[in-house]
Design a protein around this motif. Sequence first.
Motif, mmCIF file in Angstrom:
data_model
loop_
_atom_site.group_PDB
_atom_site.id
_atom_site.type_symbol
_atom_site.label_atom_id
_atom_site.label_comp_id
_atom_site.label_asym_id
_atom_site.label_seq_id
_atom_site.Cartn_x
_atom_site.Cartn_y
_atom_site.Cartn_z
ATOM 1 N N THR A 239 9.691 -18.461 -14.566
ATOM 2 C CA THR A 239 10.251 -19.636 -15.248
ATOM 3 C C THR A 239 9.108 -20.616 -15.515
ATOM 4 O O THR A 239 8.830 -21.479 -14.690
ATOM 5 C CB THR A 239 11.314 -20.307 -14.339
ATOM 6 N N PRO A 240 8.434 -20.463 -16.678
ATOM 7 C CA PRO A 240 7.342 -21.403 -16.974
ATOM 8 C C PRO A 240 7.881 -22.829 -17.082
ATOM 9 O O PRO A 240 9.069 -23.027 -17.374
ATOM 10 C CB PRO A 240 6.798 -20.925 -18.322
ATOM 11 N N LEU A 241 6.997 -23.786 -16.861
ATOM 12 C CA LEU A 241 7.437 -25.179 -16.773
ATOM 13 C C LEU A 241 8.281 -25.624 -17.975
ATOM 14 O O LEU A 241 9.299 -26.296 -17.820
ATOM 15 C CB LEU A 241 6.209 -26.084 -16.600
ATOM 16 N N GLU A 242 7.877 -25.220 -19.193
ATOM 17 C CA GLU A 242 8.607 -25.728 -20.371
ATOM 18 C C GLU A 242 10.039 -25.192 -20.438
ATOM 19 O O GLU A 242 10.870 -25.733 -21.168
ATOM 20 C CB GLU A 242 7.845 -25.476 -21.680
ATOM 21 N N THR A 243 10.351 -24.138 -19.661
ATOM 22 C CA THR A 243 11.717 -23.602 -19.691
ATOM 23 C C THR A 243 12.583 -24.166 -18.550
ATOM 24 O O THR A 243 13.766 -23.850 -18.456
ATOM 25 C CB THR A 243 11.718 -22.056 -19.596
ATOM 26 N N VAL A 244 11.986 -24.997 -17.700
ATOM 27 C CA VAL A 244 12.720 -25.530 -16.543
ATOM 28 C C VAL A 244 13.979 -26.324 -16.952
ATOM 29 O O VAL A 244 15.039 -26.161 -16.341
ATOM 30 C CB VAL A 244 11.788 -26.347 -15.615
ATOM 31 N N PRO A 245 13.923 -27.170 -18.015
ATOM 32 C CA PRO A 245 15.144 -27.899 -18.393
ATOM 33 C C PRO A 245 16.307 -26.959 -18.720
ATOM 34 O O PRO A 245 17.448 -27.254 -18.371
ATOM 35 C CB PRO A 245 14.712 -28.704 -19.629
ATOM 36 N N ASP A 246 16.021 -25.826 -19.382
ATOM 37 C CA ASP A 246 17.100 -24.882 -19.716
ATOM 38 C C ASP A 246 17.537 -24.070 -18.501
ATOM 39 O O ASP A 246 18.718 -23.838 -18.289
ATOM 40 C CB ASP A 246 16.646 -23.915 -20.824
ATOM 41 N N GLU A 247 16.576 -23.631 -17.703
ATOM 42 C CA GLU A 247 16.913 -22.754 -16.568
ATOM 43 C C GLU A 247 17.494 -23.539 -15.389
ATOM 44 O O GLU A 247 18.322 -23.008 -14.644
ATOM 45 C CB GLU A 247 15.668 -21.989 -16.090
ATOM 46 N N ALA A 270 9.447 -31.186 -19.743
ATOM 47 C CA ALA A 270 10.311 -30.944 -18.573
ATOM 48 C C ALA A 270 11.101 -32.194 -18.183
ATOM 49 O O ALA A 270 12.082 -32.112 -17.445
ATOM 50 C CB ALA A 270 9.471 -30.475 -17.392
ATOM 51 N N LEU A 271 10.657 -33.359 -18.672
ATOM 52 C CA LEU A 271 11.312 -34.614 -18.269
ATOM 53 C C LEU A 271 12.641 -34.822 -18.987
ATOM 54 O O LEU A 271 12.800 -34.467 -20.161
ATOM 55 C CB LEU A 271 10.405 -35.808 -18.584
ATOM 56 N N ALA A 272 13.563 -35.447 -18.272
ATOM 57 C CA ALA A 272 14.807 -35.925 -18.868
ATOM 58 C C ALA A 272 14.504 -37.195 -19.671
ATOM 59 O O ALA A 272 13.459 -37.829 -19.451
ATOM 60 C CB ALA A 272 15.815 -36.240 -17.758
ATOM 61 N N PRO A 273 15.390 -37.610 -20.593
ATOM 62 C CA PRO A 273 15.207 -38.903 -21.249
ATOM 63 C C PRO A 273 14.992 -39.999 -20.201
ATOM 64 O O PRO A 273 15.616 -39.960 -19.129
ATOM 65 C CB PRO A 273 16.532 -39.111 -21.999
ATOM 66 N N ASN A 274 14.090 -40.939 -20.479
ATOM 67 C CA ASN A 274 13.771 -42.064 -19.591
ATOM 68 C C ASN A 274 13.013 -41.650 -18.325
ATOM 69 O O ASN A 274 12.848 -42.459 -17.409
ATOM 70 C CB ASN A 274 15.019 -42.863 -19.170
ATOM 71 N N GLY A 275 12.590 -40.399 -18.272
ATOM 72 C CA GLY A 275 11.910 -39.914 -17.072
ATOM 73 C C GLY A 275 10.434 -40.277 -17.062
ATOM 74 O O GLY A 275 9.866 -40.722 -18.054
ATOM 75 N N VAL A 276 9.827 -40.066 -15.899
ATOM 76 C CA VAL A 276 8.395 -40.360 -15.753
ATOM 77 C C VAL A 276 7.697 -39.201 -15.032
ATOM 78 O O VAL A 276 8.234 -38.636 -14.083
ATOM 79 C CB VAL A 276 8.150 -41.709 -15.020
#
Length: 365
Positions: A239-247, A270-276
Amino acid sequence: MKAIAVQRGSEGPTVIEKPRPEPDEGEALLRTLRVGVDGTDHEVIGGSHGGFPEGEDHMVLGHEAVAVVEDANGTDLAEGDVVVPTVRRPPAEGTNDYFERGEPDMAPDGEYVERGIVGEHGYMAEYVTSAPEYLIPVPAERWEVGFLVEPISITEKALEHAYASRSAFEWAPESALVLGNRSLGLLTLAMLEYGVDSDRSFAAHDFERTYCLGRRQRPDPTVDIIEEIGATYVDSTETPLETVPDEFEPMDFVYEATGYAPHAFETVEALAPNGVGALLGIPDSWEFEVDGGRIHNELVLHNKALVGTVNSHVEHFEGAVDTLAELPEWLLSDLVTTVATPEDVEPAFEYGDDQIKAVVEFDRL
Ligand code: NDP
Ligand code: ZN
């Protein structure tokens, strides 16, 4: 006395003999107990980071120390006090505004030296000296793990800066992802999972869901620790980092502790909206392709922030002392995988997958 140093023109650390240092006026003499080894030390040994003190043929290693006051030498300290030293000191030209404000961690290159990293000898020696304003008291019963105060302070600062970047609005983070599963990553993961109930610590949030990304397959001791902490292990080979939001889910907070440069950019996705995202790794120069437009767009349209952060100052060390007191015993004992002595120091610098945190023990309390 014995010291462990890197020498110009030779590879790897060596044990050398040096005279015991004499404290200058206003400095105390410390007897070193333990000094930790981290990724930065490996970068210093490998020559990709840091530099020798001016005019010297060697630099004593070590920036994660715990020591006991041997000779207070007229300072406010007392013989027998257990202390942890900070890392940055004024450069040869003398002090500057950053040090006077108590914010040496914000000083640009050239306006500081770092003990055991750049331009000044470190703490891997039987005795060291320091001015008292750079020494943070630690309860004597914590002497064996006191060297963890420095790495914890790195995350105290990163959290302060990350939270500050979200302080203009109601930010209620729930999910956190740590990238990297060695000492800094695992310590940080525990801080985020457990939270710390202290006014001095910046690890006050405890995140509802925590994740840690590595590139190891089970069975692996770091994966066991991640799961014991109560976090979810993310194997980046699957699970590469860029796929973490989907997985898994988009993350409110990402903490990068790999030094793997693509992670800085993938963090934005990988960040959610408003994330840091807090970036801690120190990679070498490395050119690769990124979709700059997409990253720029993501940062803007979803109010995301990235903060880079290095080093820490006295308040972060004080917060770290409180944080250390709240981390569970089993974790601290599982993290320390090697206790070496100056007589047989090599195991402290081995870096196999079974090594998490190595420490050199010069003396016991
Ligand atoms: P280590 O080098 O010991 O750990 C790095 C971790 O990242 C390892 O677990 C490694 O995995 C993992 N990793 C590396 N590349 C990848 C990848 N492509 N995918 C997944 N995992 C990866 O360093 P530390 O824990 O001591 O510190 C972390 C980073 O932070 C380092 O770059 C260090 O220089 C930096 N640092 C920065 C500080 C600051 O003030 N900004 C202070 C202290 C450290 P594996 O073990 O399997 O190889
Ligand atoms: Zn370090």
